[in-house]
Design a protein around this motif. Structure first.
Motif, PDB file in Angstrom:
ATOM      1  N   PRO A  35      -4.147   6.111   7.972  1.00 13.71           N
ATOM      2  CA  PRO A  35      -3.872   4.592   8.138  1.00 13.71           C
ATOM      3  C   PRO A  35      -4.134   3.589   7.577  1.00 13.71           C
ATOM      4  N   GLN A  73       1.478   7.780   6.416  1.00 12.45           N
ATOM      5  CA  GLN A  73       0.859   7.401   6.488  1.00 12.45           C
ATOM      6  C   GLN A  73       0.261   7.366   8.083  1.00 12.45           C
ATOM      7  N   ASN A  88      -8.626   8.769   3.846  1.00  7.85           N
ATOM      8  CA  ASN A  88      -8.540   7.782   4.424  1.00  7.85           C
ATOM      9  C   ASN A  88     -10.177   7.042   5.620  1.00  7.85           C
ATOM     10  N   THR A 120      10.388   4.682  -1.706  1.00  8.77           N
ATOM     11  CA  THR A 120       9.855   5.259  -0.651  1.00  8.77           C
ATOM     12  C   THR A 120      10.643   5.661   0.779  1.00  8.77           C
ATOM     13  N   SER A 163      -2.052   2.031   2.311  1.00 11.49           N
ATOM     14  CA  SER A 163      -0.232   1.701   3.052  1.00 11.49           C
ATOM     15  C   SER A 163       0.113   2.049   1.205  1.00 11.49           C
ATOM     16  N   TRP A 164       0.877   3.173   2.246  1.00  5.26           N
ATOM     17  CA  TRP A 164       2.013   3.840   1.023  1.00  5.26           C
ATOM     18  C   TRP A 164       2.286   3.157   0.672  1.00  5.26           C
TER      19      TRP A 164
END
Length: 179
Positions: free
Chosen positions: A122, A118, A153, A137, A125-126
């Motif tokens: 940024p 992340q 990104n 996760t 959104s993983w």
């Protein structure tokens, strides 16, 4: 956008990056989730960046234009959409490893936590992507190469949503073409 990418990946369709499980390159008795460079149609980075492939790129744009026309676009719109896909894929390809760089397994290994991923991306959104895919996760995963995901990104905020829709439409059209 990450939800649409996740849905395409669930269908086995390529979109932006590759995603799957495999042996951990540093611990081969362990399986690991891998996110890797991808999202291009031509064979590798060189086809987008080297002058010797200019004719191939031109034929690729012609092919995409024809596919968009077959999907119902007017000729001018189809050509504009094909040019946009080439532009976006060139951005992804330029940030990808070259075929020679890919031969070094260390270049394809960047084990991080979800929080670390992340930080790298940024604008993506993983947590949302993993939730949509049904992936746990609480494990580290491999996200490589970092320069590819930094470009992805940047594109998440720099590329208009309509252009992303065009790109994703292309990925679906091209994947369905053999059928």
């Amino acid at each position: 956008l990450q939800l649409q990418i996740a849905k395409l990946h669930d269908l086995g369709l390529p979109a932006v990056f590759g995603f799957g499980a495999g042996a951990d390159l540093k611990s081969t008795n362990t399986m690991i989730v891998n996110a890797a460079q991808g999202g291009i149609t031509l064979p590798n980075r060189d086809y987008y960046t080297e002058a010797r492939y200019a004719d191939t790129r031109s034929k690729f744009v012609e092919y995409m234009t024809n596919m968009f026309k077959l999907a119902g676009d007017a000729p001018d719109k189809a050509a504009a959409r094909a040019a946009k896909v080439l532009e976006m894929q060139t951005g992804l390809a330029t940030a990808s490893l070259t075929p020679v760089e890919r031969r070094n397994p260390d270049n394809g290994y960047n084990k991080v936590s979800v929080a670390g991923a992340q930080e790298l991306t940024p604008n993506f959104s993983w947590a949302a992507y993993f939730k949509e895919r049904g992936v746990e996760t609480n494990y580290d995963f491999n996200i490589a190469p970092p320069k590819f995901f930094k470009e992805m990104n940047a594109m998440m905020s720099d590329v208009a949503i309509e252009d992303w829709k065009t790109y994703l439409t292309w990925m679906v059209l091209n994947s369905a073409a053999p059928s």
